[in-house]
Design a protein around this motif. Sequence first.
Motif, PDB file in Angstrom:
ATOM      1  N   LEU A  16       4.122  -1.237   3.410  1.00  0.00           N
ATOM      2  CA  LEU A  16       3.577   0.112   3.282  1.00  0.00           C
ATOM      3  C   LEU A  16       4.688   1.064   2.863  1.00  0.00           C
ATOM      4  CD1 LEU A  16       1.270   2.220   3.820  1.00  0.00           C
ATOM      5  CD2 LEU A  16       2.068   2.283   6.199  1.00  0.00           C
ATOM      6  N   ILE A  17       4.412   1.896   1.865  1.00  0.00           N
ATOM      7  CA  ILE A  17       5.328   2.962   1.460  1.00  0.00           C
ATOM      8  C   ILE A  17       4.644   4.286   1.732  1.00  0.00           C
ATOM      9  CG2 ILE A  17       6.522   4.070  -0.461  1.00  0.00           C
ATOM     10  CD1 ILE A  17       6.831   1.353  -1.763  1.00  0.00           C
ATOM     11  N   ILE A  18       5.319   5.165   2.478  1.00  0.00           N
ATOM     12  CA  ILE A  18       4.771   6.475   2.804  1.00  0.00           C
ATOM     13  C   ILE A  18       5.631   7.548   2.148  1.00  0.00           C
ATOM     14  CG2 ILE A  18       4.159   8.090   4.635  1.00  0.00           C
ATOM     15  CD1 ILE A  18       3.852   5.748   6.534  1.00  0.00           C
ATOM     16  N   ALA A  19       4.990   8.415   1.384  1.00  0.00           N
ATOM     17  CA  ALA A  19       5.669   9.559   0.773  1.00  0.00           C
ATOM     18  C   ALA A  19       5.208  10.821   1.492  1.00  0.00           C
ATOM     19  CB  ALA A  19       5.349   9.645  -0.716  1.00  0.00           C
ATOM     20  N   THR A  20       6.135  11.523   2.115  1.00  0.00           N
ATOM     21  CA  THR A  20       5.751  12.681   2.908  1.00  0.00           C
ATOM     22  C   THR A  20       6.285  13.989   2.341  1.00  0.00           C
ATOM     23  OG1 THR A  20       5.840  13.703   5.121  1.00  0.00           O
ATOM     24  CG2 THR A  20       7.750  12.392   4.452  1.00  0.00           C
ATOM     25  N   PRO A  21       5.455  15.026   2.311  1.00  0.00           N
ATOM     26  CA  PRO A  21       5.966  16.376   2.076  1.00  0.00           C
ATOM     27  C   PRO A  21       6.690  16.868   3.335  1.00  0.00           C
ATOM     28  CG  PRO A  21       3.568  16.225   1.765  1.00  0.00           C
ATOM     29  CD  PRO A  21       4.008  15.005   2.485  1.00  0.00           C
ATOM     30  N   GLU A  22       7.231  18.071   3.258  1.00  0.00           N
ATOM     31  CA  GLU A  22       7.816  18.688   4.445  1.00  0.00           C
ATOM     32  C   GLU A  22       7.161  20.047   4.657  1.00  0.00           C
ATOM     33  OE1 GLU A  22      11.918  18.080   5.409  1.00  0.00           O
ATOM     34  OE2 GLU A  22      12.198  20.221   5.807  1.00  0.00           O
ATOM     35  N   TYR A  23       6.470  20.190   5.791  1.00  0.00           N
ATOM     36  CA  TYR A  23       5.831  21.443   6.154  1.00  0.00           C
ATOM     37  C   TYR A  23       6.526  21.989   7.399  1.00  0.00           C
ATOM     38  CZ  TYR A  23       1.852  19.918   3.216  1.00  0.00           C
ATOM     39  OH  TYR A  23       1.046  19.494   2.183  1.00  0.00           O
ATOM     40  N   LEU A  57       0.851  -1.188   0.000  1.00  0.00           N
ATOM     41  CA  LEU A  57       0.000   0.000   0.000  1.00  0.00           C
ATOM     42  C   LEU A  57       0.887   1.238   0.000  1.00  0.00           C
ATOM     43  CD1 LEU A  57      -3.080   0.754   0.231  1.00  0.00           C
ATOM     44  CD2 LEU A  57      -2.580   1.254   2.632  1.00  0.00           C
ATOM     45  N   CYS A  58       0.498   2.240  -0.775  1.00  0.00           N
ATOM     46  CA  CYS A  58       1.239   3.498  -0.857  1.00  0.00           C
ATOM     47  C   CYS A  58       0.369   4.627  -0.311  1.00  0.00           C
ATOM     48  CB  CYS A  58       1.638   3.796  -2.296  1.00  0.00           C
ATOM     49  SG  CYS A  58       2.714   2.553  -3.040  1.00  0.00           S
ATOM     50  N   LEU A  59       0.949   5.429   0.571  1.00  0.00           N
ATOM     51  CA  LEU A  59       0.195   6.491   1.236  1.00  0.00           C
ATOM     52  C   LEU A  59       0.939   7.809   1.087  1.00  0.00           C
ATOM     53  CD1 LEU A  59      -2.168   7.298   3.153  1.00  0.00           C
ATOM     54  CD2 LEU A  59      -0.633   6.780   5.065  1.00  0.00           C
ATOM     55  N   ALA A  60       0.288   8.809   0.486  1.00  0.00           N
ATOM     56  CA  ALA A  60       0.861  10.151   0.375  1.00  0.00           C
ATOM     57  C   ALA A  60       0.384  10.992   1.549  1.00  0.00           C
ATOM     58  CB  ALA A  60       0.442  10.798  -0.946  1.00  0.00           C
ATOM     59  N   GLY A  61       1.319  11.675   2.187  1.00  0.00           N
ATOM     60  CA  GLY A  61       0.976  12.477   3.359  1.00  0.00           C
ATOM     61  C   GLY A  61       0.489  13.867   3.008  1.00  0.00           C
ATOM     62  N   SER A  62      -0.302  13.985   1.977  1.00  0.00           N
ATOM     63  CA  SER A  62      -0.839  15.271   1.524  1.00  0.00           C
ATOM     64  C   SER A  62      -2.249  15.052   1.006  1.00  0.00           C
ATOM     65  CB  SER A  62       0.036  15.844   0.403  1.00  0.00           C
ATOM     66  OG  SER A  62      -0.576  16.977  -0.192  1.00  0.00           O
ATOM     67  N   LEU A  63      -3.104  16.044   1.198  1.00  0.00           N
ATOM     68  CA  LEU A  63      -4.475  15.964   0.700  1.00  0.00           C
ATOM     69  C   LEU A  63      -4.610  16.572  -0.692  1.00  0.00           C
ATOM     70  CD1 LEU A  63      -6.544  16.899   3.892  1.00  0.00           C
ATOM     71  CD2 LEU A  63      -5.742  14.653   3.121  1.00  0.00           C
ATOM     72  N   ARG A  64      -3.604  17.267  -1.157  1.00  0.00           N
ATOM     73  CA  ARG A  64      -3.681  17.920  -2.469  1.00  0.00           C
ATOM     74  C   ARG A  64      -3.679  16.859  -3.565  1.00  0.00           C
ATOM     75  NH1 ARG A  64      -0.009  20.633  -6.126  1.00  0.00           N
ATOM     76  NH2 ARG A  64       1.770  19.851  -4.940  1.00  0.00           N
TER      77      ARG A  64
END
Length: 205
Positions: free
Chosen positions: A80-87, A11-18
């Motif tokens: 699980l692969i998580i791709a995160t932006p940096e805020y 499963l791949c999860l992006a840490g952004s709602l955009r």
Amino acid sequence: MPTLSPPRSVLCLAGSLRRASWNRRLLHVATSMAPPTLRLNVFDALSSVPLFDEDMEQREPAGPAGVQALRAAIAAAEGLIIATPEYNHAMPGVLKNALDWLSRDTPEGEVLLEKPIAVLGASGGPWGTRLAQASLRQVLHACGALVMPTPTVFVANATVRFDHKGVLTDLTTARSLQRFLLAFDHWLTRVAPPASEAQPAGTMP
């Protein structure tokens, strides 16, 4: 003839709602670059996870519907692969919020406990996502996840690495992503070998 194992579900999860986030684009590219031993699926319903609230948890022990869907998707996947932006030098609040829900124990157990996870990230800025990934790793370790230590992928200046359709055009980033996926395939085999490769009971390794 040896029996070929089916591809592992990741499963791949992006840490952004955009919807057009660089990290979601990076994950969609990864689905097309994955080795044949992996089957990647991108989770696109993170916006349905509400803010963590213990009162809500007490009213709904299984969690709200959005939390149940995310937890079930992770439980069904082998990795699980998580791709995160940096805020502001950290992971986004929406991602931390989801992890707070996922860290909670349920009758089915803790979904992140001993789950093989890999972390990467993309940013439109010049610094990549090093600090965000560091904070993400810290939280995942606290949850008992099996986080792949290397290789790392920090995609900076993402605006020049994708075209207007979201296609990854930067060859260096593409090679790094390919190495990352191959390494995660090996990491899965190392920390969670398929049942067919498990050591039979009563035998010596």
